[in-house]
Scaffold this motif. Structure first.
Motif, mmCIF file in Angstrom:
data_model
loop_
_atom_site.group_PDB
_atom_site.id
_atom_site.type_symbol
_atom_site.label_atom_id
_atom_site.label_comp_id
_atom_site.label_asym_id
_atom_site.label_seq_id
_atom_site.Cartn_x
_atom_site.Cartn_y
_atom_site.Cartn_z
ATOM 1 N N CYS A 96 0.835 -1.205 0.000
ATOM 2 C CA CYS A 96 0.000 0.000 0.000
ATOM 3 C C CYS A 96 0.866 1.251 0.000
ATOM 4 C CB CYS A 96 -0.922 -0.012 1.212
ATOM 5 S SG CYS A 96 -1.910 1.488 1.415
ATOM 6 N N VAL A 97 1.886 1.246 0.841
ATOM 7 C CA VAL A 97 2.762 2.408 0.948
ATOM 8 C C VAL A 97 3.584 2.591 -0.323
ATOM 9 C CG1 VAL A 97 4.688 3.426 2.221
ATOM 10 C CG2 VAL A 97 2.872 2.229 3.459
ATOM 11 N N LYS A 98 4.082 1.494 -0.871
ATOM 12 C CA LYS A 98 4.922 1.566 -2.069
ATOM 13 C C LYS A 98 4.164 2.118 -3.271
ATOM 14 C CE LYS A 98 8.126 -2.213 -1.020
ATOM 15 N NZ LYS A 98 8.497 -3.604 -1.406
ATOM 16 N N ARG A 99 2.885 1.742 -3.402
ATOM 17 C CA ARG A 99 2.104 2.145 -4.574
ATOM 18 C C ARG A 99 1.532 3.553 -4.456
ATOM 19 N NH1 ARG A 99 -1.661 -3.234 -5.297
ATOM 20 N NH2 ARG A 99 0.006 -4.770 -5.336
ATOM 21 N N ASN A 100 1.674 4.141 -3.322
ATOM 22 C CA ASN A 100 1.066 5.441 -3.083
ATOM 23 C C ASN A 100 1.632 6.488 -4.031
ATOM 24 O OD1 ASN A 100 -0.442 7.465 -1.765
ATOM 25 N ND2 ASN A 100 1.375 8.031 -0.592
ATOM 26 N N GLU A 101 0.758 7.196 -4.715
ATOM 27 C CA GLU A 101 1.164 8.237 -5.647
ATOM 28 C C GLU A 101 0.151 9.376 -5.626
ATOM 29 O OE1 GLU A 101 1.505 6.537 -9.465
ATOM 30 O OE2 GLU A 101 3.304 5.387 -9.023
ATOM 31 N N GLY A 102 0.597 10.559 -6.027
ATOM 32 C CA GLY A 102 -0.323 11.668 -6.226
ATOM 33 C C GLY A 102 -0.808 12.314 -4.948
ATOM 34 N N ASP A 103 -1.880 13.092 -5.059
ATOM 35 C CA ASP A 103 -2.436 13.810 -3.926
ATOM 36 C C ASP A 103 -3.175 12.860 -2.991
ATOM 37 O OD1 ASP A 103 -1.477 16.186 -4.945
ATOM 38 O OD2 ASP A 103 -3.293 16.530 -6.142
ATOM 39 N N ALA A 104 -3.410 13.348 -1.775
ATOM 40 C CA ALA A 104 -4.024 12.490 -0.756
ATOM 41 C C ALA A 104 -5.539 12.513 -0.857
ATOM 42 C CB ALA A 104 -3.585 12.953 0.625
ATOM 43 N N ASP A 105 -6.143 11.329 -0.848
ATOM 44 C CA ASP A 105 -7.586 11.195 -0.670
ATOM 45 C C ASP A 105 -7.844 10.811 0.777
ATOM 46 O OD1 ASP A 105 -8.315 11.904 -3.169
ATOM 47 O OD2 ASP A 105 -8.410 9.877 -3.962
ATOM 48 N N ASN A 106 -7.285 9.675 1.183
ATOM 49 C CA ASN A 106 -7.371 9.251 2.574
ATOM 50 C C ASN A 106 -6.097 9.634 3.319
ATOM 51 O OD1 ASN A 106 -9.878 8.195 2.183
ATOM 52 N ND2 ASN A 106 -9.197 6.076 1.977
ATOM 53 N N ILE A 107 -6.203 9.733 4.640
ATOM 54 C CA ILE A 107 -5.042 10.027 5.487
ATOM 55 C C ILE A 107 -4.805 8.818 6.378
ATOM 56 C CG2 ILE A 107 -4.087 11.558 7.248
ATOM 57 C CD1 ILE A 107 -6.060 13.700 6.206
ATOM 58 N N LEU A 108 -3.638 8.217 6.242
ATOM 59 C CA LEU A 108 -3.296 7.017 7.002
ATOM 60 C C LEU A 108 -2.176 7.359 7.987
ATOM 61 C CD1 LEU A 108 -3.546 3.969 7.514
ATOM 62 C CD2 LEU A 108 -2.053 3.580 5.542
ATOM 63 N N ILE A 109 -2.474 7.242 9.289
ATOM 64 C CA ILE A 109 -1.504 7.616 10.326
ATOM 65 C C ILE A 109 -1.100 6.378 11.115
ATOM 66 C CG2 ILE A 109 -1.058 9.041 12.354
ATOM 67 C CD1 ILE A 109 -3.151 10.988 11.393
ATOM 68 N N PHE A 110 0.190 6.114 11.156
ATOM 69 C CA PHE A 110 0.736 5.021 11.963
ATOM 70 C C PHE A 110 1.328 5.609 13.241
ATOM 71 C CE2 PHE A 110 0.809 3.339 7.655
ATOM 72 C CZ PHE A 110 0.313 2.053 7.832
#
Length: 332
Positions: A96-110
Motif C-alpha cells: 500500500c505504501v509503495k504504490r502510493n502516488e499523487g495527492d491524498a484522498d485518505n489520510i493514514l496515520i501510523f
C-alpha cells in the motif's frame, strides 16, 4: 467501490514513533483537530484501529473504502508492530505504501510508541522514508525546560525558571505526569506566575529522594555512586546551581538533626521543630549518624566555597563537583 486488492487509493501517510508517547499523542491530536475543522466536523470518517488486532481484511476495509458522505477519511493504526496474529498484514501495508502516488484522498496515520525490534523490520524502514515521518525521543536538558515553559504559557499561565528546575527534579521527563502537575500548579496560582515554593508545596516530589541518595553516597564514601547520581541529575537537565543549593539544604538539615540528637531532644518533635515532613526526618536520622559534626561542617563550608567559585570563575561545574567529592575523601 471495488474489492480488487490491486486497487490502492491515493493516500497521505504519516508515521509518528518513539518512546515519548505524550508528545506523539499531542501531534496526533493536532492532525485530528485539523481534519475535524477542515474536512469532517462530525468525526464519523475518523477510524482508529489497534495494530495488535488488525487483519488484512480490516485494513483493506478501512483504507480502501470511501468515507460516509465525505470523500476523505482518516485511518489511525496504533502499534502495528505488536501484531502477532496475521503476518501477511505487513506485506499488505508495505504494498500500500509503495504504490502510493499523487495527492491524498485518505489520510493514514501510523502510531508506534512501544519499544521493541520494529526498527529492524522492512515496513518500519519504509515508513521512515515517508515525508511525514517524525520521531519523538524523551526530552532532556534545555529542551525539557523549554517544553515546560511553553506548555504553561499555552495554558494561559507563567512559570519561573527556578520553578521549571524544581519541576524537572520532582517529575523528570514523564510528560503525562508533568502535564497534570502543570495544570494543578496553574490552577492553584490563578493567573500568577508559578514559583519554586509552589512546586515544593504541591508536586509529589522525588527531588528530596534524589538529593538524599546523593548525600547518602557521600556518607557511605561511595565515590562512583556520588558521581553517577550527580551526572544523572545534570543529564536530566537540572542546573548545577540548583543541585548545589539542594545539597547544601540537606547538609544543613543533617547538621540540625545531629545537634538535636546530641542534645537528647525527642525524635518525635524534630519534624515540627525543623519544619520537615516526619518521613524526611526519619530517613535522615541514620544518615546524620554516618557523619561527624566536623565532617558535616566541612562539607557545608566546601559547598559555600564552590558556590563562590561558580559565580566568580570559569571553572566547569562538573570539575567543581569532582573536587568536592575528592576533598571529602569519598572512596577512601
Amino acid at each position: 467501490m471495488t474489492n480488487d486488492s490491486s486497487f490502492i487509493p491515493q493516500i497521505m501517510i504519516i508515521f509518528l514513533y518513539g518512546v515519548d508517547s505524550y508528545r506523539i499523542q499531542q501531534k496526533l491530536n493536532k492532525y485530528k483537530q485539523k481534519f475535524l475543522r477542515d474536512i469532517d466536523a462530525s468525526g464519523i470518517n475518523i477510524e482508529i484501529l489497534e495494530g495488535a488486532e488488525i487483519t488484512v481484511e480490516s485494513f483493506r476495509k478501512a483504507v480502501l473504502s470511501g468515507g460516509l458522505f465525505i470523500k476523505k477519511r482518516m485511518v489511525i493504526i496504533k502499534n502495528i508492530f505488536s501484531n502477532r496474529k496475521d503476518k501477511s498484514i505487513f506485506t499488505e501495508i508495505e504494498n500500500c505504501v509503495k504504490r502510493n502516488e499523487g495527492d491524498a484522498d485518505n489520510i493514514l496515520i501510523f502510531i508506534q510508541n512501544q519499544e521493541h525490534k520494529s526498527h529492524l523490520s522492512k515496513l518500519f524502514k519504509i515508513l521512515l522514508t515517508q515525508k511525514f515521518s517524525e520521531e519523538f525521543k524523551p526530552l532532556t536538558g534545555s529542551k525539557l525546560n523549554q517544553w515546560i515553559k511553553k506548555e504553561a504559557e499555552a495554558r494561559g499561565g507563567k512559570i519561573t525558571r527556578e520553578a521549571v528546575q524544581a519541576l524537572v527534579v520532582s517529575v523528570g521527563n514523564n510528560l503525562w505526569q508533568m502535564s497534570n502537575e502543570i495544570d494543578k500548579l496553574l490552577g492553584y496560582k490563578e493567573g500568577k506566575a508559578v514559583e519554586v515554593d509552589d512546586v515544593r508545596l504541591l508536586v509529589r516530589a522525588r527531588a528530596d529522594e534524589n538529593i538524599f541518595n546523593l548525600t547518602d553516597a557521600f556518607s557511605r564514601k561511595d565515590k562512583a555512586g556520588a558521581l553517577k547520581l550527580f551526572a544523572d541529575q545534570i543529564n536530566a537537565g537540572i542546573s548545577f546551581q540548583y543541585l548545589l543549593t539542594m545539597i547544601a539544604r540537606q547538609i544543613k538539615i543533617l547538621l540540625q538533626i545531629k545537634d538535636a540528637l546530641a542534645n537528647n531532644r525527642p525524635q518525635y518533635g524534630l519534624a515540627k521543630e525543623l519544619g520537615l515532613h516526619p518521613y524526611a526526618v526519619q530517613k535522615s536520622i541514620p544518615q546524620a549518624r554516618n557523619f561527624t559534626f566536623d565532617e558535616l561542617k566541612k562539607i557545608y563550608s566546601q559547598l559555600l566555597g564552590i558556590d563562590v567559585k561558580l559565580k566568580t570563575s570559569s571553572i566547569e561545574p562538573e570539575a567543581l563537583f569532582d573536587l568536592l567529592v575528592a576533598q571529602m575523601d569519598v572512596g577512601y
